[in-house]
Design a protein around this motif. Structure first.
Motif, PDB file in Angstrom:
ATOM      1  N   ILE A   1       0.840  -1.198   0.000  1.00  0.00           N
ATOM      2  CA  ILE A   1       0.000   0.000   0.000  1.00  0.00           C
ATOM      3  C   ILE A   1       0.873   1.244   0.000  1.00  0.00           C
ATOM      4  CG2 ILE A   1      -1.757   1.288   1.285  1.00  0.00           C
ATOM      5  CD1 ILE A   1      -2.647  -1.446   2.449  1.00  0.00           C
ATOM      6  N   ALA A   2       1.906   1.232   0.829  1.00  0.00           N
ATOM      7  CA  ALA A   2       2.807   2.383   0.896  1.00  0.00           C
ATOM      8  C   ALA A   2       3.515   2.618  -0.438  1.00  0.00           C
ATOM      9  CB  ALA A   2       3.837   2.167   2.014  1.00  0.00           C
ATOM     10  N   MET A   3       3.936   1.548  -1.080  1.00  0.00           N
ATOM     11  CA  MET A   3       4.634   1.696  -2.364  1.00  0.00           C
ATOM     12  C   MET A   3       3.688   2.227  -3.441  1.00  0.00           C
ATOM     13  SD  MET A   3       7.056  -1.737  -2.269  1.00  0.00           S
ATOM     14  CE  MET A   3       7.955  -1.286  -3.745  1.00  0.00           C
ATOM     15  N   ALA A   4       2.452   1.753  -3.419  1.00  0.00           N
ATOM     16  CA  ALA A   4       1.476   2.243  -4.402  1.00  0.00           C
ATOM     17  C   ALA A   4       1.139   3.707  -4.147  1.00  0.00           C
ATOM     18  CB  ALA A   4       0.215   1.392  -4.348  1.00  0.00           C
ATOM     19  N   ALA A   5       1.055   4.101  -2.871  1.00  0.00           N
ATOM     20  CA  ALA A   5       0.772   5.499  -2.538  1.00  0.00           C
ATOM     21  C   ALA A   5       1.895   6.404  -3.043  1.00  0.00           C
ATOM     22  CB  ALA A   5       0.590   5.653  -1.035  1.00  0.00           C
ATOM     23  N   ARG A   6       3.116   5.948  -2.901  1.00  0.00           N
ATOM     24  CA  ARG A   6       4.238   6.743  -3.407  1.00  0.00           C
ATOM     25  C   ARG A   6       4.148   6.901  -4.923  1.00  0.00           C
ATOM     26  NH1 ARG A   6       9.889   4.525  -1.757  1.00  0.00           N
ATOM     27  NH2 ARG A   6       9.248   2.877  -3.192  1.00  0.00           N
ATOM     28  N   GLU A   7       3.747   5.832  -5.617  1.00  0.00           N
ATOM     29  CA  GLU A   7       3.578   5.913  -7.062  1.00  0.00           C
ATOM     30  C   GLU A   7       2.497   6.927  -7.443  1.00  0.00           C
ATOM     31  OE1 GLU A   7       5.228   4.382  -9.632  1.00  0.00           O
ATOM     32  OE2 GLU A   7       6.664   3.849  -8.059  1.00  0.00           O
ATOM     33  N   GLU A   8       1.522   7.104  -6.548  1.00  0.00           N
ATOM     34  CA  GLU A   8       0.448   8.073  -6.784  1.00  0.00           C
ATOM     35  C   GLU A   8       0.867   9.498  -6.429  1.00  0.00           C
ATOM     36  OE1 GLU A   8      -2.843   7.636  -8.000  1.00  0.00           O
ATOM     37  OE2 GLU A   8      -1.875   5.799  -8.714  1.00  0.00           O
ATOM     38  N   GLY A   9       2.083   9.678  -5.934  1.00  0.00           N
ATOM     39  CA  GLY A   9       2.587  11.022  -5.652  1.00  0.00           C
ATOM     40  C   GLY A   9       2.680  11.396  -4.194  1.00  0.00           C
ATOM     41  N   TYR A  10       2.309  10.501  -3.276  1.00  0.00           N
ATOM     42  CA  TYR A  10       2.409  10.802  -1.853  1.00  0.00           C
ATOM     43  C   TYR A  10       3.869  10.736  -1.388  1.00  0.00           C
ATOM     44  CZ  TYR A  10      -2.672  10.256  -1.276  1.00  0.00           C
ATOM     45  OH  TYR A  10      -4.026  10.400  -1.340  1.00  0.00           O
TER      46      TYR A  10
ATOM     47  N   PHE B   1      -8.876 -11.742  -2.425  1.00  0.00           N
ATOM     48  CA  PHE B   1      -7.712 -11.359  -1.633  1.00  0.00           C
ATOM     49  C   PHE B   1      -6.521 -10.859  -2.441  1.00  0.00           C
ATOM     50  CE2 PHE B   1      -9.481 -14.920   1.189  1.00  0.00           C
ATOM     51  CZ  PHE B   1     -10.267 -14.037   1.910  1.00  0.00           C
ATOM     52  N   ALA B   2      -6.648 -10.722  -3.741  1.00  0.00           N
ATOM     53  CA  ALA B   2      -5.515 -10.271  -4.554  1.00  0.00           C
ATOM     54  C   ALA B   2      -5.019  -8.919  -4.070  1.00  0.00           C
ATOM     55  CB  ALA B   2      -5.919 -10.189  -6.026  1.00  0.00           C
ATOM     56  N   ILE B   3      -3.706  -8.783  -3.944  1.00  0.00           N
ATOM     57  CA  ILE B   3      -3.127  -7.572  -3.355  1.00  0.00           C
ATOM     58  C   ILE B   3      -3.498  -6.329  -4.158  1.00  0.00           C
ATOM     59  CG2 ILE B   3      -0.930  -7.835  -4.594  1.00  0.00           C
ATOM     60  CD1 ILE B   3      -1.507  -6.425  -1.017  1.00  0.00           C
ATOM     61  N   GLU B   4      -3.630  -6.465  -5.476  1.00  0.00           N
ATOM     62  CA  GLU B   4      -3.993  -5.311  -6.303  1.00  0.00           C
ATOM     63  C   GLU B   4      -5.354  -4.755  -5.897  1.00  0.00           C
ATOM     64  OE1 GLU B   4      -1.193  -7.987  -8.425  1.00  0.00           O
ATOM     65  OE2 GLU B   4      -3.135  -8.292  -7.441  1.00  0.00           O
ATOM     66  N   GLN B   5      -6.267  -5.628  -5.559  1.00  0.00           N
ATOM     67  CA  GLN B   5      -7.611  -5.229  -5.150  1.00  0.00           C
ATOM     68  C   GLN B   5      -7.580  -4.515  -3.801  1.00  0.00           C
ATOM     69  OE1 GLN B   5     -10.385  -8.460  -5.728  1.00  0.00           O
ATOM     70  NE2 GLN B   5     -11.665  -7.786  -4.032  1.00  0.00           N
ATOM     71  N   ILE B   6      -6.772  -5.040  -2.874  1.00  0.00           N
ATOM     72  CA  ILE B   6      -6.655  -4.445  -1.543  1.00  0.00           C
ATOM     73  C   ILE B   6      -6.009  -3.059  -1.629  1.00  0.00           C
ATOM     74  CG2 ILE B   6      -5.660  -4.726   0.747  1.00  0.00           C
ATOM     75  CD1 ILE B   6      -7.875  -6.766   0.034  1.00  0.00           C
ATOM     76  N   VAL B   7      -4.951  -2.945  -2.417  1.00  0.00           N
ATOM     77  CA  VAL B   7      -4.255  -1.660  -2.579  1.00  0.00           C
ATOM     78  C   VAL B   7      -5.198  -0.619  -3.179  1.00  0.00           C
ATOM     79  CG1 VAL B   7      -2.464  -0.484  -3.902  1.00  0.00           C
ATOM     80  CG2 VAL B   7      -1.930  -2.606  -2.682  1.00  0.00           C
ATOM     81  N   ALA B   8      -5.942  -0.999  -4.200  1.00  0.00           N
ATOM     82  CA  ALA B   8      -6.858  -0.060  -4.851  1.00  0.00           C
ATOM     83  C   ALA B   8      -7.905   0.448  -3.865  1.00  0.00           C
ATOM     84  CB  ALA B   8      -7.535  -0.727  -6.046  1.00  0.00           C
TER      85      ALA B   8
END
Length: 379
Positions: free
Chosen positions: A22-31, A358-365
């Motif tokens: 989640i943290a890595m995806a948030a960084r990709e979104e600009g956080y 439970f796929a991680i992509e779904q949880i992150v989104a």
């Protein structure tokens, strides 16, 4: 201005195992991502991922009031220094202390992740002391979750109902996200291995996780003459009052009733080498161990309690037994060990469940959508 996201988690290991994607995806979104935890071996790893790490004086127990006040004040100071746009609070102390601190320091948005409600919601004693503790904890939840621009993430409906019943959560504040997700690519779905069937349990070695019942079930099946191997993965947690002691582990080792594998990072590989996965816990948020078991295509035996029952499809991907009942646990494990065809069908159903839920992509989104919603509320 760059949005600043601050995770507050009790331990660096828990952040890495349950919130890193989640943290890595948030960084990709600009956080701009910051992570605050107690001291621990995972801190350099957090920094190696490029996140700003802050060390907090978070103790595991809550028995020293001076230490607890110190933790609370440290959170206030941290929030004032970092000035996050959103704080994401994970595990009990960060939620309770951080929720109040976020309100006092006027953090614009708050996410509270309820991954379990703590031992006071599990204990069945009617002692006056426990009653007082439960009353205080319930009041703390009501106070901590009052932030005007906040979302409270639950992993199972029972925990959500429990906090609604004590008026700790208001309508529209709650979100349901089933667990921390799993990387399906890293959990290989292979056929069961040949040879003696293996029953594996992976958890922190606590009584509340049902470790005693697991060991007793192994004894019962040995007495019945069933050919199988029991493996226990995990380490004691000295900061937890229900931890299994080193002396108890040594006694089990000498008895030879279960294989003690200690802490492992290759849990998925251990599951692939097993035939049945077991978690006889007394209560959970939504256990990552059972999500990984489903992803690996292994049948599960677990308890009919909040969190555990939400991680399987009863009688489809696994079996449910009453908590604190080693005889029922042994019977259910035996049922699967002597019926390979049913066991394998349950494993296949578990894999389909993991792919669907439970796929991680779904949880992150789901998490990123909550951040965006809260950000828009500030605007």
């Amino acid at each position: 201005m760059t949005e600043r996201l601050l995770f507050v988690v009790n331990s660096p290991q828990f952040f890495l195992s349950h919130r890193l994607p989640i943290a890595m995806a948030a960084r990709e979104e600009g956080y701009e991502v910051h992570v605050a935890t107690a001291r621990g071996g995972g801190c350099p790893t957090i920094e190696s991922h490029g996140f700003v790490h802050h060390e907090l004086p978070l103790s595991r127990s809550g028995r020293n009031l001076v230490n607890e006040l110190r933790s609370f004040l440290a959170l206030i100071q941290l929030f004032r220094r970092v000035r996050p746009s959103i704080v994401h609070l994970v595990t009990i102390k960060p939620v309770l202390y951080g929720g109040v601190a976020a309100q006092l320091t006027r953090v614009p948005a708050m996410v509270a992740a309820i991954s379990g409600l703590g031992s006071v919601f599990v204990e069945r004693s009617d002692s006056a002391r426990l009653g007082l503790t439960r009353h205080l904890v319930q009041g703390a939840y009501r106070l901590a979750l009052r932030h005007r621009n906040s979302a409270v993430i639950f992993q199972n409906p029972a925990d959500r109902a429990a906090l609604f019943s004590i008026s700790a959560v208001r309508g529209g504040q709650d979100r349901l996200i089933r667990g921390s997700g799993v990387d399906l690519a890293s959990c290989t779905y292979l056929e069961e291995p040949e040879g003696v069937p293996v029953v594996t349990m992976a958890a922190r070695l606590l009584r509340d996780k049902g470790v005693w019942e697991f060991v007793q079930a192994a004894r019962l099946l040995r007495e019945r003459g069933l050919s199988c191997e029991f493996r226990l993965i995990g380490a004691p947690d000295p900061g937890n009052p229900t931890t299994i002691t080193r002396e108890e582990l040594e006694a089990w080792r000498e008895e030879g009733i279960v294989g003690l594998l200690g802490y492992r990072e290759d849990v998925a590989a251990q599951y692939v080498a097993s035939h049945v996965i077991c978690l006889p816990s007394y209560r959970e948020g939504l256990p990552k161990s059972l999500v990984e078991a489903a992803a690996c295509g292994r049948a599960v035996v677990t308890t009919d309690v909040p969190g555990c029952r939400d991680a399987i499809e009863p009688d489809v991907s696994g079996l449910l037994v009453p908590p604190r009942d080693s005889l029922a646990l042994a019977d259910a494990i035996e049922e699967l060990l002597v019926d390979p065809e049913r066991r394998r069908a349950m494993g296949a159903a578990g894999r389909r469940l993991a792919e669907r839920e439970f796929a991680i992509e779904q949880i992150v989104a789901g998490h990123l959508a909550i951040y965006e919603e809260l950000h828009l509320n500030v605007g």
